[in-house]
Scaffold this motif. Structure first.
Motif, PDB file in Angstrom:
ATOM      1  N   GLY A  97       0.825  -1.267  -0.049  1.00  0.00           N
ATOM      2  CA  GLY A  97      -0.072  -0.041   0.002  1.00  0.00           C
ATOM      3  C   GLY A  97       0.840   1.052  -0.085  1.00  0.00           C
ATOM      4  O   GLY A  97       2.304   1.116   0.094  1.00  0.00           O
ATOM      5  N   HIS A  98       0.125   2.230   0.002  1.00  0.00           N
ATOM      6  CA  HIS A  98       0.955   3.575  -0.157  1.00  0.00           C
ATOM      7  C   HIS A  98       0.344   4.614   0.451  1.00  0.00           C
ATOM      8  O   HIS A  98      -0.929   4.878   0.889  1.00  0.00           O
ATOM      9  N   SER A  99       1.117   5.643   1.135  1.00  0.00           N
ATOM     10  CA  SER A  99       0.397   7.028   1.794  1.00  0.00           C
ATOM     11  C   SER A  99      -0.403   7.712   0.810  1.00  0.00           C
ATOM     12  O   SER A  99      -0.180   7.826  -0.472  1.00  0.00           O
ATOM     13  N   HIS A 100      -1.312   8.405   1.268  1.00  0.00           N
ATOM     14  CA  HIS A 100      -2.254   9.266   0.391  1.00  0.00           C
ATOM     15  C   HIS A 100      -2.816   8.453  -0.645  1.00  0.00           C
ATOM     16  O   HIS A 100      -3.224   9.003  -1.791  1.00  0.00           O
ATOM     17  N   CYS A 101      -3.295   7.268  -0.359  1.00  0.00           N
ATOM     18  CA  CYS A 101      -4.099   6.589  -1.433  1.00  0.00           C
ATOM     19  C   CYS A 101      -5.544   7.011  -1.465  1.00  0.00           C
ATOM     20  O   CYS A 101      -6.231   6.877  -0.517  1.00  0.00           O
ATOM     21  N   GLY A 102      -5.880   7.184  -2.677  1.00  0.00           N
ATOM     22  CA  GLY A 102      -7.178   7.530  -3.220  1.00  0.00           C
ATOM     23  C   GLY A 102      -8.176   6.646  -2.804  1.00  0.00           C
ATOM     24  O   GLY A 102      -9.246   6.978  -2.536  1.00  0.00           O
ATOM     25  N   ALA A 103      -7.681   5.380  -3.179  1.00  0.00           N
ATOM     26  CA  ALA A 103      -8.716   4.614  -2.965  1.00  0.00           C
ATOM     27  C   ALA A 103      -9.188   4.132  -1.497  1.00  0.00           C
ATOM     28  O   ALA A 103     -10.412   4.130  -1.014  1.00  0.00           O
ATOM     29  N   MET A 104      -8.251   4.354  -0.348  1.00  0.00           N
ATOM     30  CA  MET A 104      -8.641   4.246   0.836  1.00  0.00           C
ATOM     31  C   MET A 104      -9.351   5.360   1.297  1.00  0.00           C
ATOM     32  O   MET A 104     -10.038   5.236   2.169  1.00  0.00           O
ATOM     33  N   GLN A 105      -9.100   6.732   0.626  1.00  0.00           N
ATOM     34  CA  GLN A 105      -9.596   7.904   1.439  1.00  0.00           C
ATOM     35  C   GLN A 105     -11.210   7.612   0.761  1.00  0.00           C
ATOM     36  O   GLN A 105     -12.154   8.123   1.428  1.00  0.00           O
ATOM     37  N   GLY A 106     -11.299   7.169  -0.556  1.00  0.00           N
ATOM     38  CA  GLY A 106     -12.907   6.909  -1.038  1.00  0.00           C
ATOM     39  C   GLY A 106     -13.484   5.813  -0.335  1.00  0.00           C
ATOM     40  O   GLY A 106     -14.702   5.884   0.066  1.00  0.00           O
ATOM     41  N   LEU A 107     -12.904   4.685   0.523  1.00  0.00           N
ATOM     42  CA  LEU A 107     -13.276   3.658   1.353  1.00  0.00           C
ATOM     43  C   LEU A 107     -13.681   4.486   2.537  1.00  0.00           C
ATOM     44  O   LEU A 107     -14.857   4.044   3.291  1.00  0.00           O
ATOM     45  N   ALA A 109     -14.848   7.728   2.969  1.00  0.00           N
ATOM     46  CA  ALA A 109     -15.661   8.641   2.451  1.00  0.00           C
ATOM     47  C   ALA A 109     -16.632   8.229   1.447  1.00  0.00           C
ATOM     48  O   ALA A 109     -16.486   8.705   0.203  1.00  0.00           O
ATOM     49  N   GLN A 110     -17.516   7.082   1.769  1.00  0.00           N
ATOM     50  CA  GLN A 110     -18.138   6.412   0.664  1.00  0.00           C
ATOM     51  C   GLN A 110     -19.208   7.479  -0.231  1.00  0.00           C
ATOM     52  O   GLN A 110     -19.536   7.217  -1.429  1.00  0.00           O
ATOM     53  N   GLU A 111     -19.589   8.582   0.512  1.00  0.00           N
ATOM     54  CA  GLU A 111     -20.554   9.438  -0.375  1.00  0.00           C
ATOM     55  C   GLU A 111     -19.773  10.189  -1.603  1.00  0.00           C
ATOM     56  O   GLU A 111     -20.364  10.698  -2.234  1.00  0.00           O
ATOM     57  N   SER A 112     -18.484   9.927  -1.446  1.00  0.00           N
ATOM     58  CA  SER A 112     -17.712  10.656  -2.372  1.00  0.00           C
ATOM     59  C   SER A 112     -17.533   9.756  -3.827  1.00  0.00           C
ATOM     60  O   SER A 112     -17.344  10.248  -4.801  1.00  0.00           O
ATOM     61  N   LEU A 113     -18.236   8.660  -3.690  1.00  0.00           N
ATOM     62  CA  LEU A 113     -17.999   7.524  -4.791  1.00  0.00           C
ATOM     63  C   LEU A 113     -19.351   7.567  -5.530  1.00  0.00           C
ATOM     64  O   LEU A 113     -19.841   6.531  -6.189  1.00  0.00           O
ATOM     65  N   ALA A 114     -20.420   8.335  -5.250  1.00  0.00           N
ATOM     66  CA  ALA A 114     -21.759   8.308  -5.647  1.00  0.00           C
ATOM     67  C   ALA A 114     -21.742   8.423  -7.270  1.00  0.00           C
ATOM     68  O   ALA A 114     -22.554   7.564  -7.827  1.00  0.00           O
ATOM     69  N   THR A 115     -20.728   9.076  -8.037  1.00  0.00           N
ATOM     70  CA  THR A 115     -20.729   9.079  -9.521  1.00  0.00           C
ATOM     71  C   THR A 115     -19.872   7.958 -10.081  1.00  0.00           C
ATOM     72  O   THR A 115     -19.163   7.865 -10.985  1.00  0.00           O
ATOM     73  N   MET A 116     -19.275   6.950  -9.059  1.00  0.00           N
ATOM     74  CA  MET A 116     -18.230   5.902  -9.303  1.00  0.00           C
ATOM     75  C   MET A 116     -18.709   4.736  -8.905  1.00  0.00           C
ATOM     76  O   MET A 116     -18.228   4.119  -7.800  1.00  0.00           O
ATOM     77  N   PRO A 117     -19.902   4.097  -9.318  1.00  0.00           N
ATOM     78  CA  PRO A 117     -20.455   2.879  -8.704  1.00  0.00           C
ATOM     79  C   PRO A 117     -19.439   1.647  -8.774  1.00  0.00           C
ATOM     80  O   PRO A 117     -19.354   0.820  -7.880  1.00  0.00           O
TER      81      PRO A 117
END
Ligand SMILES: [Zn+2]
Length: 225
Positions: A97-107, A109-117
């Motif tokens: 894994g790595h620091s500042h991972c966007g996937a983990m940030q999405g995990l 804050a799932q509300e940020s994934l509304a347009t990325m089902p």
């Protein structure tokens, strides 16, 4: 795109042409000893990090360095892992894994994934990580929360990795070792999970030995790196 085309010209004129025998030998087959599983993030270059070249790392990448558990889905991840273990006989598997991972940030804050089902569905394979964070790290926020999530996720994904029969069989036989790594982009440091100390340790100070029993990691709470 023009930059990439120029890059190919540079490769052919300066790299390939200086070692044509090496690349000719590469065409005969591959014998990598390591399967390197990491995030698709453009800031990670596994070969650069490990000072390795063509033929040395078999690489599997996806958003969040996630490994669906065996049987949950007929995934490209399962096929890639099985090929690396059975056909190539890799001796080590690294989940990095790595620091500042966007996937983990999405995990987180799932509300940020509304347009990325598709992303939201994919991150369901990291649901254990999300629950671990929610129930055990309520005091963390910001970068510290993301970093701890990245650490917990590589450990969770290592447990998923062990559900793959080819992996479980060779780990049990003692000829395949599993490693949980975290790459810190801003410092260039790479940390590995030390099951004896139950924490991540900078690789420059760590004596390699792999992770003998992932199940023994239950109950851990990782210290921040
Ligand atoms: Zn990432």
């Amino acid at each position: 795109m023009q930059k990439l085309i120029a890059g190919i010209h540079h490769f052919q004129a300066n790299v390939f042409s200086s070692e044509p025998e090496f690349f000719e030998q590469m065409a005969q087959g591959q014998t990598p000893e390591t399967l390197f599983i990491t995030c698709s993030d453009s800031r990670i270059n596994p070969n650069l990090l490990t000072n390795t070249g063509p033929g040395e790392l078999f690489i599997l990448r996806n958003a969040g360095n996630i490994i669906p558990p065996w049987g949950s889905v007929n995934s490209g991840e399962a096929a890639t892992i099985e090929y690396a273990v059975v056909a190539l006989g890799v001796r080590d598997i690294i989940v990095c894994g790595h620091s500042h991972c966007g996937a983990m940030q999405g995990l987180l804050a799932q509300e940020s994934l509304a347009t990325m089902p598709a992303v939201r569905e994919w991150l369901a394979y990291a649901e254990a990580t999300r629950r671990i964070m929610q129930e055990n790290y309520p005091h963390l926020e910001g970068d510290a929360l993301v970093t701890a999530t990245v650490q917990e996720n590589v450990l969770s994904q290592l447990e998923n990795l062990r559900t793959h029969p080819s992996v479980a069989a060779r780990v049990a036989r003692g000829n395949l070792r599993l490693h949980a790594w975290v790459y810190k982009i801003e410092s260039g440091e790479v940390f590995t999970y030390d099951p004896r100390a139950e924490q991540f340790t900078a690789i420059s100070t760590f004596v390699p030995g792999g992770v003998p029993a992932v199940a023994s990691q239950r109950g851990r709470t990782v210290a921040p790196i």
